[in-house]
Design a protein around this motif. Structure first.
Motif, mmCIF file in Angstrom:
data_model
loop_
_atom_site.group_PDB
_atom_site.id
_atom_site.type_symbol
_atom_site.label_atom_id
_atom_site.label_comp_id
_atom_site.label_asym_id
_atom_site.label_seq_id
_atom_site.Cartn_x
_atom_site.Cartn_y
_atom_site.Cartn_z
ATOM 1 N N ARG A 1 32.640 28.879 43.720
ATOM 2 C CA ARG A 1 31.524 28.399 42.740
ATOM 3 C C ARG A 1 30.397 28.605 43.541
ATOM 4 N NH1 ARG A 1 31.778 22.404 40.179
ATOM 5 N NH2 ARG A 1 33.285 23.708 38.741
ATOM 6 N N GLU A 2 30.428 28.256 44.901
ATOM 7 C CA GLU A 2 29.243 28.685 45.816
ATOM 8 C C GLU A 2 28.988 30.424 45.783
ATOM 9 O OE1 GLU A 2 29.465 25.181 49.225
ATOM 10 O OE2 GLU A 2 30.955 26.924 49.275
ATOM 11 N N LEU A 3 29.902 31.102 45.774
ATOM 12 C CA LEU A 3 29.683 32.267 45.710
ATOM 13 C C LEU A 3 28.835 32.741 44.378
ATOM 14 C CD1 LEU A 3 33.028 33.721 47.178
ATOM 15 C CD2 LEU A 3 30.801 33.771 48.286
ATOM 16 N N GLY A 4 29.316 32.225 43.469
ATOM 17 C CA GLY A 4 28.793 32.675 42.155
ATOM 18 C C GLY A 4 27.301 32.116 41.918
ATOM 19 N N ALA A 5 27.110 30.743 42.489
ATOM 20 C CA ALA A 5 25.638 30.198 42.622
ATOM 21 C C ALA A 5 24.894 30.965 43.479
ATOM 22 C CB ALA A 5 25.911 28.661 42.866
ATOM 23 N N ALA A 6 25.373 31.467 44.309
ATOM 24 C CA ALA A 6 24.492 32.302 45.304
ATOM 25 C C ALA A 6 23.788 33.621 44.599
ATOM 26 C CB ALA A 6 25.004 32.764 46.730
ATOM 27 N N VAL A 7 24.384 33.996 43.908
ATOM 28 C CA VAL A 7 23.979 35.239 43.082
ATOM 29 C C VAL A 7 23.685 35.095 41.611
ATOM 30 C CG1 VAL A 7 25.235 37.005 44.362
ATOM 31 C CG2 VAL A 7 26.392 36.049 42.664
ATOM 32 N N GLY A 8 23.683 33.691 41.249
ATOM 33 C CA GLY A 8 23.421 33.431 39.812
ATOM 34 C C GLY A 8 24.180 33.599 38.642
ATOM 35 N N ILE A 9 25.282 33.685 39.016
ATOM 36 C CA ILE A 9 26.466 33.865 38.057
ATOM 37 C C ILE A 9 27.404 32.656 37.923
ATOM 38 C CG2 ILE A 9 26.017 36.375 37.975
ATOM 39 C CD1 ILE A 9 28.740 36.585 39.660
ATOM 40 N N GLN A 10 28.186 32.650 36.771
ATOM 41 C CA GLN A 10 29.157 31.825 36.848
ATOM 42 C C GLN A 10 30.404 32.195 37.678
ATOM 43 O OE1 GLN A 10 29.577 28.834 35.047
ATOM 44 N NE2 GLN A 10 27.275 29.086 34.329
ATOM 45 N N SER A 11 31.183 31.032 38.188
ATOM 46 C CA SER A 11 32.267 31.610 39.271
ATOM 47 C C SER A 11 33.183 32.835 38.578
ATOM 48 C CB SER A 11 32.764 30.313 39.736
ATOM 49 O OG SER A 11 33.450 29.523 38.742
ATOM 50 N N GLY A 12 33.606 32.490 37.375
ATOM 51 C CA GLY A 12 34.481 33.351 36.840
ATOM 52 C C GLY A 12 33.986 34.831 36.625
ATOM 53 N N SER A 13 32.792 34.826 36.577
ATOM 54 C CA SER A 13 32.256 36.204 36.467
ATOM 55 C C SER A 13 32.534 37.214 37.754
ATOM 56 C CB SER A 13 30.783 36.326 36.390
ATOM 57 O OG SER A 13 30.336 35.722 34.922
ATOM 58 N N LEU A 14 32.689 36.512 38.888
ATOM 59 C CA LEU A 14 32.897 37.228 40.158
ATOM 60 C C LEU A 14 34.231 37.980 39.932
ATOM 61 C CD1 LEU A 14 30.927 34.718 41.197
ATOM 62 C CD2 LEU A 14 32.629 34.779 43.292
ATOM 63 N N PHE A 15 34.972 37.671 39.228
ATOM 64 C CA PHE A 15 36.356 38.532 39.234
ATOM 65 C C PHE A 15 36.151 39.788 38.365
ATOM 66 C CE2 PHE A 15 37.555 33.770 39.855
ATOM 67 C CZ PHE A 15 37.999 33.963 41.185
ATOM 68 N N HIS A 16 35.020 39.999 37.850
ATOM 69 C CA HIS A 16 34.670 41.241 37.038
ATOM 70 C C HIS A 16 34.718 42.322 38.345
ATOM 71 C CE1 HIS A 16 32.804 44.218 34.502
ATOM 72 N NE2 HIS A 16 31.625 44.356 35.586
ATOM 73 N N HIS A 17 34.103 41.757 39.724
ATOM 74 C CA HIS A 17 34.045 42.685 40.578
ATOM 75 C C HIS A 17 35.278 42.663 41.523
ATOM 76 C CE1 HIS A 17 29.869 43.322 39.370
ATOM 77 N NE2 HIS A 17 29.629 42.100 39.526
ATOM 78 N N PHE A 18 35.723 41.504 41.753
ATOM 79 C CA PHE A 18 36.911 41.310 42.693
ATOM 80 C C PHE A 18 38.055 40.425 42.038
ATOM 81 C CE2 PHE A 18 33.201 41.815 45.163
ATOM 82 C CZ PHE A 18 33.567 42.784 46.185
ATOM 83 N N LYS A 19 39.269 40.647 42.347
ATOM 84 C CA LYS A 19 40.407 40.016 41.834
ATOM 85 C C LYS A 19 40.665 38.631 42.567
ATOM 86 C CE LYS A 19 43.334 43.847 40.760
ATOM 87 N NZ LYS A 19 44.626 44.793 41.174
#
Length: 211
Positions: free
Chosen positions: A54-72
């Motif tokens: 969640r913190e990673l997502g917030a750092a770039v202004g996206i929902q945490s689930g969207s991170l997995f578009h780039h990484f598994k």
């Protein structure tokens, strides 16, 4: 987190530009690149285990689930941060070595490259590499350590060349370990806005190694 504050990456750097063009590293200004830079910052400041998705997502202004578009997984982000910083810095080291005329210049070039690596665009990722590689699974640890060994081989070969030419008397492995510690420790006291430039610091560090 203000990503602009982390934006010290100059993609005009010919080495970095070439690596991006070849697809060997991520464009730091792309969405994936911004995520990796934010991850390096958080992993360094908070630690890998304490940093949440969640913190990673917030750092770039996206929902945490969207991170997995780039990484598994979060672990894949950690691996990418480590892998790409080694690739970038090895490429810069090889370029500097190719421009050096003799063994002394080569050692100076490596010292300067490593100082740059910990004080400029890859500084946070280098710190993550040093302190967080054990957070990877065993197979990924093995891969990162293989890359690190390739990086260290450039150093050891150059130091041995200096030794053969009578420039140094030290054991190559011991000198490399001492230089690793000395260069890494500069992050605790060196100030880029002070009177000492990184080039001046590189020259003084070289004097510690040669006769």
């Amino acid at each position: 987190m203000n990503l602009d504050a982390l934006d010290t990456v100059d993609t005009r750097d010919p080495v970095l530009k070439d690596l991006i063009h070849k697809g060997q590293v991520t464009d730091p200004h792309s969405a994936k690149g911004k995520l990796m830079r934010a991850a390096a910052h958080l992993f360094k400041s908070k630690g890998y285990e304490r940093t949440t998705v969640r913190e990673l997502g917030a750092a770039v202004g996206i929902q945490s689930g969207s991170l997995f578009h780039h990484f598994k997984s979060k672990e894949e982000i950690l691996l990418a941060v480590m892998e790409e910083t080694i690739i970038i810095n090895m490429a810069r080291m090889n370029a500097a070595l190719s421009d050096s005329k003799d063994a002394g210049e080569k050692l100076h070039a490596l010292i300067r490259c490593e100082l740059d690596s910990v004080h400029t665009d890859t500084g946070e990722a280098m710190s993550v590499l040093v302190y967080e590689w054990r957070s990877l699974s065993p197979d990924k640890q093995k891969y990162v350590l293989q890359l690190r060994d390739e990086y260290e081989t450039l150093w050891l070969n150059t130091i041995e060349e200096c030794k053969q030419q009578g420039l140094i008397q030290h054991d190559a492995f011991i000198l490399r370990r001492l230089l690793t510690g000395a260069i890494g420790w500069t992050t605790t006291w060196y100030r880029p806005d002070g009177n000492l430039s990184l080039e001046d610091l590189a020259k003084q560090t070289l004097l510690l190694a040669i006769k």
